[in-house]
Design a protein around this motif. Structure first.
Motif, short mmCIF file in Angstrom:
data_model
loop_
_atom_site.label_atom_id
_atom_site.label_comp_id
_atom_site.label_asym_id
_atom_site.label_seq_id
_atom_site.Cartn_x
_atom_site.Cartn_y
_atom_site.Cartn_z
N LYS A 61 0.79 -1.11 0.02
CA LYS A 61 0.05 -0.12 0.01
C LYS A 61 0.87 1.30 0.08
CE LYS A 61 -3.89 2.26 2.35
NZ LYS A 61 -4.81 2.21 3.66
N GLY A 62 0.46 2.26 -0.83
CA GLY A 62 1.27 3.32 -1.09
C GLY A 62 2.69 3.49 -1.82
N MET A 63 2.75 2.36 -2.46
CA MET A 63 4.04 2.09 -3.29
C MET A 63 3.66 2.32 -4.67
SD MET A 63 6.80 1.28 -1.78
CE MET A 63 6.29 2.35 -0.38
N LYS A 64 4.29 3.05 -5.45
CA LYS A 64 4.19 3.36 -6.75
C LYS A 64 5.34 2.35 -7.51
CE LYS A 64 3.04 7.35 -8.32
NZ LYS A 64 3.07 8.93 -8.93
N MET A 65 4.79 1.66 -8.31
CA MET A 65 5.84 0.74 -8.85
C MET A 65 5.73 0.69 -10.50
SD MET A 65 5.39 -3.16 -7.24
CE MET A 65 6.78 -3.87 -8.21
N SER A 66 6.91 0.49 -10.93
CA SER A 66 7.23 0.70 -12.62
C SER A 66 7.85 -0.75 -12.96
CB SER A 66 7.96 1.87 -13.09
OG SER A 66 7.48 3.06 -12.72
#
Length: 419
Positions: free
Chosen positions: A42-47
């Motif tokens: 939760k809250g992580m932005k992943m590429s």
């Protein structure tokens, strides 16, 4: 939602393909169910820069279920399944930047789009995202808690970065996990490479001489499968231990300059540059077939092949180009020299990717939970993750194994008892 795909209307076929793959990915499904409840990302932005396939879609769904805001781009211009891209966008609300057959400019534009997401964690299949971050997007480094790397080629690049002090973020080498390279590389690459060659050529391998460049886990798997199809298998290597192993596994071992004269089908699986070069192309048989199952097409010196040719007949079959040489011989190049198992087939079976992607998902959770504690270096996957995935996979296959008795545990922990 931003995205760049071929055709959103392909989504229904992609969803069916994703659901079919999911049927054979029970370990990842269990992780997705837990992630859905616990939201560890939760809250992580992943590429993520990965092969956009049905199996990858189920990994991305799992990361999304864990709370990650994820963007996906292709790690290879020919590996994208366009219907899967469409379904991820339409049915699962995931931004995808991937089109099968995209040119080099579009490929790197898509990597830029993935990085414009401003990730706090990344996932790579060949280290292109991490490389781009260190070269062009250094502004992202302070916020990154880590990256996962899926391939042998990527780990080689990252180890080189670590060695010369260039690596500025922690990376977990998922490829080095036993539940990845012992199975995905050997059985997945072994079967899917054979699949790609046969789909592209409709060739009977029995009785042919197949040259396997590289006897790492991918090379071992491919050699094993080619032998099982009745081929005469030749292995080329630079490592004396692996060469000895190949010889004792029953394969002929020789330099590529010798193998080039006798081979009917050539496949590179090394992670290195120009494994098959001008001097090899010049002495190959008329009608020799050449392909690559390493991550990048640089394993074949395609520029040298072009320079030796008087003309090129494109797509004499789907994904097969015929190079007419000055010596009146022809050489057939499969899939533009890119990953033949994805350029001409569908990549690894879902069953084996279940383990690899389960390990990927759990390694991501580990990196996020240890944010700020990991220094910029290449880490192996914790052994407890490997063991957990292996145990779950055995259970899903209906296989039980022995456990140590108290007496055996005591014996193994003691140095005092001998024979």
């Amino acid at each position: 939602m931003n995205y760049d795909i071929k055709d959103i209307n392909l989504a229904p076929g992609g969803k069916r393909r994703i659901e079919w793959a999911n049927n054979d990915m029970p370990v990842l499904s269990q992780i997705r169910a837990r992630f859905e409840k616990e939201k560890p990302l939760k809250g992580m932005k992943m590429s993520a820069c990965l092969h956009v396939t049905a199996e990858t879609a189920n990994l991305v769904r799992t990361l999304q279920a864990g709370g990650a805001d994820i963007v996906l781009c292709a790690s290879n211009p020919l590996s994208t399944q366009d219907d899967v891209s469409a379904s991820l966008v339409k049915d699962y609300g995931i931004s995808v930047f991937a089109i099968k057959g995209e040119d080099n400019k579009t490929y790197y534009k898509h990597i830029t789009s993935a990085l414009d997401h401003k990730p706090t964690v990344t996932m790579d299949d060949g280290a292109d995202l991490v490389s781009a971050i260190h070269k062009e997007r250094k502004d992202l480094i302070p916020q990154l808690c880590g990256s996962m790397e899926e391939t042998t080629t990527g780990v080689i690049r990252l180890k080189a970065m670590e060695k010369d002090g260039s690596l500025k973020i922690p990376v977990i080498a998922v490829n080095n996990a036993d539940t990845k390279h012992l199975f995905d590389n050997r059985y997945g690459t072994g079967q899917s490479t054979i699949d790609g060659i046969i789909r592209a050529t409709s060739l009977l391998l029995a009785g042919r001489t197949v040259v396997v460049a590289g006897y790492g886990w991918c090379g071992k798997g491919f050699a094993m499968r080619a032998k099982g199809m009745g081929a005469h298998v030749v292995v080329t290597e630079i490592n004396p231990i692996r060469s000895l192993e190949a010889a004792m596994d029953g394969f002929m071992v020789m330099p590529m300059l010798e193998a080039a004269r006798v081979g009917d089908v050539f496949c590179t699986l090394t992670g290195n540059l120009h494994v098959i070069r001008k001097e090899h192309f010049e002495i190959m048989k008329n009608g020799a077939i050449v392909c690559n199952s390493g991550h990048f097409n640089v394993e074949l010196d395609i520029g040298a092949l072009e320079a030796l040719s008087t003309s090129v007949n494109k797509d004499v079959r789907n994904g097969v180009d015929q190079y007419m040489l000055r010596n009146n011989k022809s050489i057939y190049l499969l899939g533009e020299g890119r990953l033949i198992n994805l350029a001409a087939a569908e990549g690894h079976p879902a069953c084996v990717m279940d383990m690899s992607f389960a390990t990927q998902a759990l390694a991501t959770e580990y990196a996020v939970k240890n944010k700020g504690k990991l220094v910029p270096k290449v880490y192996d996957v914790p052994k407890e993750i490997d063991q957990w995935v292996a145990n779950l996979k055995l259970k899903s296959m209906g296989i039980s194994i022995d456990t140590l008795t108290k007496e055996q545990e005591k014996y193994l922990a003691s140095w005092e008892e001998g024979t």
